[in-house]
Design a protein around this motif. Structure first.
Motif, mmCIF file in Angstrom:
data_model
loop_
_atom_site.group_PDB
_atom_site.id
_atom_site.type_symbol
_atom_site.label_atom_id
_atom_site.label_comp_id
_atom_site.label_asym_id
_atom_site.label_seq_id
_atom_site.Cartn_x
_atom_site.Cartn_y
_atom_site.Cartn_z
ATOM 1 N N VAL A 87 0.851 -1.194 0.000
ATOM 2 C CA VAL A 87 0.000 0.000 0.000
ATOM 3 C C VAL A 87 0.890 1.248 0.000
ATOM 4 C CG1 VAL A 87 -1.988 -1.078 1.107
ATOM 5 C CG2 VAL A 87 -0.219 -0.066 2.534
ATOM 6 N N ARG A 88 0.314 2.333 -0.496
ATOM 7 C CA ARG A 88 1.064 3.591 -0.578
ATOM 8 C C ARG A 88 0.974 4.410 0.691
ATOM 9 N NH1 ARG A 88 -2.093 5.949 -5.359
ATOM 10 N NH2 ARG A 88 -3.593 4.448 -4.565
ATOM 11 N N SER A 89 0.057 4.067 1.576
ATOM 12 C CA SER A 89 -0.164 4.871 2.772
ATOM 13 C C SER A 89 -0.601 3.984 3.930
ATOM 14 C CB SER A 89 -1.254 5.916 2.508
ATOM 15 O OG SER A 89 -1.618 6.586 3.692
ATOM 16 N N TYR A 90 -0.178 4.353 5.133
ATOM 17 C CA TYR A 90 -0.636 3.663 6.337
ATOM 18 C C TYR A 90 -1.981 4.207 6.816
ATOM 19 C CZ TYR A 90 3.952 1.473 7.242
ATOM 20 O OH TYR A 90 5.096 0.717 7.185
ATOM 21 N N VAL A 91 -2.361 5.418 6.383
ATOM 22 C CA VAL A 91 -3.528 6.074 6.967
ATOM 23 C C VAL A 91 -4.593 6.539 5.977
ATOM 24 C CG1 VAL A 91 -2.306 6.810 9.040
ATOM 25 C CG2 VAL A 91 -2.316 8.298 7.048
ATOM 26 N N ASN A 92 -4.269 6.675 4.700
ATOM 27 C CA ASN A 92 -5.220 7.187 3.726
ATOM 28 C C ASN A 92 -6.156 6.062 3.267
ATOM 29 O OD1 ASN A 92 -6.340 7.838 1.076
ATOM 30 N ND2 ASN A 92 -5.037 9.658 1.143
ATOM 31 N N SER A 93 -7.381 6.116 3.743
ATOM 32 C CA SER A 93 -8.348 5.042 3.455
ATOM 33 C C SER A 93 -8.565 4.827 1.962
ATOM 34 C CB SER A 93 -9.691 5.344 4.118
ATOM 35 O OG SER A 93 -9.556 5.355 5.519
ATOM 36 N N LYS A 94 -8.624 5.904 1.194
ATOM 37 C CA LYS A 94 -8.854 5.792 -0.244
ATOM 38 C C LYS A 94 -7.704 5.045 -0.916
ATOM 39 C CE LYS A 94 -10.059 8.598 -4.274
ATOM 40 N NZ LYS A 94 -8.973 8.601 -5.224
ATOM 41 N N LYS A 95 -6.473 5.392 -0.604
ATOM 42 C CA LYS A 95 -5.320 4.716 -1.196
ATOM 43 C C LYS A 95 -5.242 3.256 -0.748
ATOM 44 C CE LYS A 95 -2.405 8.738 -1.954
ATOM 45 N NZ LYS A 95 -1.177 9.441 -1.587
ATOM 46 N N ILE A 96 -5.545 3.001 0.519
ATOM 47 C CA ILE A 96 -5.517 1.622 1.024
ATOM 48 C C ILE A 96 -6.548 0.782 0.275
ATOM 49 C CG2 ILE A 96 -5.961 0.165 3.043
ATOM 50 C CD1 ILE A 96 -4.815 2.601 4.715
ATOM 51 N N ARG A 97 -7.739 1.338 0.094
ATOM 52 C CA ARG A 97 -8.801 0.638 -0.656
ATOM 53 C C ARG A 97 -8.332 0.350 -2.081
ATOM 54 N NH1 ARG A 97 -14.326 -0.195 -1.313
ATOM 55 N NH2 ARG A 97 -14.776 0.393 0.822
ATOM 56 N N GLU A 98 -7.773 1.368 -2.745
ATOM 57 C CA GLU A 98 -7.308 1.201 -4.122
ATOM 58 C C GLU A 98 -6.212 0.138 -4.222
ATOM 59 O OE1 GLU A 98 -6.020 5.123 -5.205
ATOM 60 O OE2 GLU A 98 -8.060 5.867 -5.472
ATOM 61 N N ASP A 99 -5.301 0.130 -3.263
ATOM 62 C CA ASP A 99 -4.141 -0.750 -3.326
ATOM 63 C C ASP A 99 -4.429 -2.179 -2.872
ATOM 64 O OD1 ASP A 99 -2.729 1.486 -4.145
ATOM 65 O OD2 ASP A 99 -1.801 1.844 -2.194
ATOM 66 N N ALA A 100 -5.356 -2.345 -1.926
ATOM 67 C CA ALA A 100 -5.482 -3.644 -1.264
ATOM 68 C C ALA A 100 -6.796 -4.383 -1.470
ATOM 69 C CB ALA A 100 -5.244 -3.471 0.237
ATOM 70 N N LEU A 101 -7.865 -3.703 -1.811
ATOM 71 C CA LEU A 101 -9.183 -4.348 -1.790
ATOM 72 C C LEU A 101 -9.267 -5.581 -2.689
ATOM 73 C CD1 LEU A 101 -12.028 -4.538 -0.742
ATOM 74 C CD2 LEU A 101 -12.719 -2.874 -2.487
ATOM 75 N N GLU A 102 -8.821 -5.482 -3.919
ATOM 76 C CA GLU A 102 -8.943 -6.634 -4.824
ATOM 77 C C GLU A 102 -8.149 -7.837 -4.314
ATOM 78 O OE1 GLU A 102 -11.192 -7.012 -7.223
ATOM 79 O OE2 GLU A 102 -11.866 -5.031 -6.568
ATOM 80 N N ALA A 103 -6.959 -7.583 -3.808
ATOM 81 C CA ALA A 103 -6.136 -8.676 -3.270
ATOM 82 C C ALA A 103 -6.790 -9.302 -2.036
ATOM 83 C CB ALA A 103 -4.741 -8.178 -2.941
ATOM 84 N N ILE A 104 -7.400 -8.472 -1.197
ATOM 85 C CA ILE A 104 -8.083 -8.988 -0.010
ATOM 86 C C ILE A 104 -9.278 -9.845 -0.421
ATOM 87 C CG2 ILE A 104 -9.480 -8.337 1.999
ATOM 88 C CD1 ILE A 104 -7.630 -5.858 2.268
ATOM 89 N N LYS A 105 -10.049 -9.372 -1.390
ATOM 90 C CA LYS A 105 -11.198 -10.138 -1.877
ATOM 91 C C LYS A 105 -10.752 -11.488 -2.438
ATOM 92 C CE LYS A 105 -14.455 -6.484 -3.141
ATOM 93 N NZ LYS A 105 -15.130 -5.832 -4.287
ATOM 94 N N LYS A 106 -9.683 -11.489 -3.221
ATOM 95 C CA LYS A 106 -9.164 -12.724 -3.802
ATOM 96 C C LYS A 106 -8.717 -13.693 -2.716
ATOM 97 C CE LYS A 106 -5.822 -14.539 -7.029
ATOM 98 N NZ LYS A 106 -4.482 -14.419 -7.540
ATOM 99 N N ALA A 107 -7.967 -13.200 -1.736
ATOM 100 C CA ALA A 107 -7.467 -14.055 -0.657
ATOM 101 C C ALA A 107 -8.624 -14.582 0.194
ATOM 102 C CB ALA A 107 -6.474 -13.294 0.213
ATOM 103 N N ALA A 108 -9.637 -13.764 0.411
ATOM 104 C CA ALA A 108 -10.799 -14.203 1.195
ATOM 105 C C ALA A 108 -11.531 -15.318 0.477
ATOM 106 C CB ALA A 108 -11.731 -13.020 1.452
ATOM 107 N N ALA A 109 -11.671 -15.204 -0.846
ATOM 108 C CA ALA A 109 -12.326 -16.247 -1.633
ATOM 109 C C ALA A 109 -11.551 -17.551 -1.567
ATOM 110 C CB ALA A 109 -12.497 -15.788 -3.072
ATOM 111 N N GLU A 110 -10.222 -17.452 -1.615
ATOM 112 C CA GLU A 110 -9.381 -18.650 -1.536
ATOM 113 C C GLU A 110 -9.388 -19.276 -0.156
ATOM 114 O OE1 GLU A 110 -5.571 -17.303 -2.898
ATOM 115 O OE2 GLU A 110 -6.259 -17.082 -4.977
ATOM 116 N N ALA A 111 -9.589 -18.477 0.876
ATOM 117 C CA ALA A 111 -9.565 -18.971 2.256
ATOM 118 C C ALA A 111 -10.857 -19.704 2.632
ATOM 119 C CB ALA A 111 -9.316 -17.811 3.233
ATOM 120 N N GLU A 112 -11.911 -19.488 1.873
ATOM 121 C CA GLU A 112 -13.209 -20.118 2.203
ATOM 122 C C GLU A 112 -13.228 -21.595 1.947
ATOM 123 O OE1 GLU A 112 -16.345 -18.013 0.252
ATOM 124 O OE2 GLU A 112 -16.100 -16.273 1.525
#
Length: 92
Positions: A67-92
């Motif tokens: 991620v590009r920022s520790y605190v900017n919610s918009k940047k965190i969402r842009e950088d991490a959301l798709e990867a989190i969704k993918k990992a969550a799907a694989e973890a199920e």
């Protein structure tokens, strides 16, 4: 799913990032346990995903999201959301 946020000292930055990532997961309906750690502790951990900044990523192993920022919610969402969704799907 277990996510660890990582910063150099594990004091403030990774804790703020963990809060933002937990909020993001909650808002998206993703079941995740988000924990913050310093780089030293994280190097021996084995979560489903690490989230950190590019400077620390080479020190970690496994599924790493940068991620590009520790605190900017918009940047965190842009950088991490798709990867989190993918990992969550694989973890199920």
């Amino acid at each position: 799913m277990h996510i660890i946020t990582v910063c150099g000292n594990g004091i403030g930055s990774s804790l703020m990032l963990a809060g933002k990532v937990q909020e993001l997961c909650d808002a998206e309906g993703i079941k995740a346990e988000v924990e913050s750690m310093d780089l030293n502790a994280a190097s021996s951990a084995n979560p489903d995903m690490f989230i950190t900044v590019k400077e620390l990523a080479p020190e970690l192993h496994g599924n790493i999201v940068i991620v590009r920022s520790y605190v900017n919610s918009k940047k965190i969402r842009e950088d991490a959301l798709e990867a989190i969704k993918k990992a969550a799907a694989e973890a199920e």
